[in-house]
Design an enzyme around this catalytic site. Structure first.
Site, PDB file in Angstrom:
ATOM      1  N   GLY A   1       0.801  -1.151   0.190  1.00 54.40           N
ATOM      2  CA  GLY A   1      -0.119  -0.076  -0.139  1.00 54.40           C
ATOM      3  C   GLY A   1       0.804   1.265   0.003  1.00 54.40           C
TER       4      GLY A   1
ATOM      5  N   GLY B   1       2.679  -3.046  -4.258  1.00 55.86           N
ATOM      6  CA  GLY B   1       2.164  -2.772  -5.853  1.00 55.86           C
ATOM      7  C   GLY B   1       2.468  -1.562  -6.379  1.00 55.86           C
TER       8      GLY B   1
ATOM      9  N   CYS C   1     -18.951   8.692 -23.384  1.00 58.34           N
ATOM     10  CA  CYS C   1     -20.435   9.180 -23.390  1.00 58.34           C
ATOM     11  C   CYS C   1     -20.677   9.234 -21.911  1.00 58.34           C
ATOM     12  CB  CYS C   1     -21.512   8.446 -24.055  1.00 58.34           C
ATOM     13  SG  CYS C   1     -21.124   9.074 -25.743  1.00 58.34           S
TER      14      CYS C   1
ATOM     15  N   TYR D   1      -2.750   0.368 -11.505  1.00 51.86           N
ATOM     16  CA  TYR D   1      -4.163   0.392 -11.756  1.00 51.86           C
ATOM     17  C   TYR D   1      -4.671   1.157 -12.800  1.00 51.86           C
ATOM     18  CZ  TYR D   1      -3.545  -1.392  -6.766  1.00 51.86           C
ATOM     19  OH  TYR D   1      -3.087  -2.167  -5.901  1.00 51.86           O
TER      20      TYR D   1
END
Length: 407
Positions: A247, A293, A359, A388
């Site tokens: 994290g 990560g 859209c 991500y």
């Protein structure tokens, strides 16, 4: 103010370069939008993470890269060569890890929704199964024990403690509080250890915590390590490892650049917390597992896009690019900031909104950004998109998922 973290981007004679190569030339080789990744930057952050741990005396460690951050096969193979294991949260990620050559003895399986099929896959992928299931509930432990019994195996498990701390991060990516679906409360873990029904074919090998993503300060992390240490001491049995999760954040914004905890500060805080709450109270020295990560891959990736056209409406200026929220959803989902740069830098700047073709009004990468006036065919770069980005992309509006290129 702290220095900006290492990035593969720099301007040379007003042309943006990536790992020393002209992005104006690179952008013309592939159809935009596409992700571009830096091998050098991955290597830098992995080696830096390892080195900073060793400098704090954390020598017996296992790095299990969180595949959910970026699951590109070439990235996984590179991390495996550097020595990394994997943190997986699905059967699909487990297959990717194994295909990349990551040994099962370096794989931890996290997540609250492991299915019977996924548990069986993890137990059967090697004679000893995987390094550990990070168990998120006693109900899950019962299922793992049942499936291991059916296969005549012994499952290696670690309880994921919910330490009931509040991490300073976006509410959607905080995972360490009592109201979150993740982890087990300490009292439930202690009760589960006393019940023989869970342990006929399961073995407790560790304890785990993970309190959230994009963590920029260490107060909650230290609190979580205290709770984990208290639990380990109460259990009073040898453990192979303590999994401290991942994290650690990167600097997306100027504010984060000022406040961000560096890898060195992170490892120092972890060492101090372990020393104060665990090492001084026991002779046990279990292996320390990390699940980084974003810190390994966030800075190594950019999203390259091309300007379709500009639009002026009632005093509002829009720069419309061919990348959309389906390609990079973080700004739409988390209201996350990503720096945006023109590949060709100019002196004149205007205030413009950078928007995509989807859209949805949420399809906006930045409002009132100071950028040079651009025209059809000009290239822009969305920075810090290695984590991500592609893994959360979709085919919304029937758009194809974009290409990934490792430089």
């Amino acid at each position: 103010m702290k220095n900006k973290m290492k990035s593969p981007l720099e301007y040379k004679k007003n042309t943006l370069h990536f790992d020393g190569q002209s992005l104006n030339l690179i952008a013309q080789k592939w159809q935009t939008p596409f992700y571009l990744y830096s091998k050098k930057t991955i290597e830098f952050y992995y080696n830096d993470f390892t080195l900073k741990a060793q400098e704090q005396g954390l020598d017996d460690i296992l790095i299990c890269y969180a595949i959910k951050a970026n699951n590109n096969k070439d990235v996984l193979k590179l991390l495996r060569k550097l020595g990394s294991g994997a943190d997986v949260v699905s059967g699909g990620e487990l297959k990717l890890a194994l295909k990349a050559g990551i040994h099962p003895s370096k794989i931890v399986f996290s997540g609250v929704g492991k299915t019977d099929e996924e548990i069986e896959m993890a137990l059967k992928c090697h004679k000893n199964g995987i390094f550990s299931f990070n168990v998120e509930s006693l109900e899950e432990l019962a299922d793992i024990n049942r499936i291991a019994k059916k296969l005549n195996k012994v499952a290696r498990v670690a309880f994921r403690l919910n330490p009931q701390v509040h991490a300073k991060t976006h509410r959607y990516i905080a995972t360490g509080n009592k109201t979150h679906k993740f982890g087990i409360l300490a009292e439930d873990i202690l009760a589960g250890l006393k019940s023989k029904k869970y342990w006929s074919h399961s073995k407790l090998v560790g304890l785990s915590i993970h309190i959230g993503s994009q963590l920029t300060e260490m107060k909650a992390t230290k609190e979580a390590i205290k709770e984990l240490s208290d639990l380990a001491l109460k259990i009073n049995r040898p453990l192979e490892f303590l999994d401290l999760g991942g994290g650690l954040g990167i600097d997306y914004t100027e504010e984060e650049r000022k406040e961000l905890t560096s890898t060195a500060e992170y490892m120092k805080a972890i060492h101090e917390a372990l020393d104060a709450f665990y090492y001084k109270k026991t002779d046990e020295r279990p292996k320390i597992v990390f699940e980084p990560g974003r810190i390994l891959v966030g800075k190594m990736g950019i999203l390259i896009s091309k300007v379709i056209r500009t639009k002026v409406s009632g005093g509002n200026h829009f720069t419309i690019i061919d990348a959309g929220m389906n390609d990079l959803i973080r700004p739409a989902l988390y209201e996350a900031h990503h720096d945006i740069y023109p590949v060709m830098r100019k002196t004149k700047e205007i205030s413009t909104d950078i928007v995509g073709p989807i859209c949805e009004s949420a399809d906006c990468f930045g409002s009132a950004m100071k950028l040079p006036p651009m025209k059809n065919g000009d290239f822009v770069v969305i920075d810090n998109a290695g984590a991500y980005g592609h893994t959360m992309s979709s085919t919304y509006n029937e758009r194809q998922r974009v290409k990934e290129v490792l430089l």
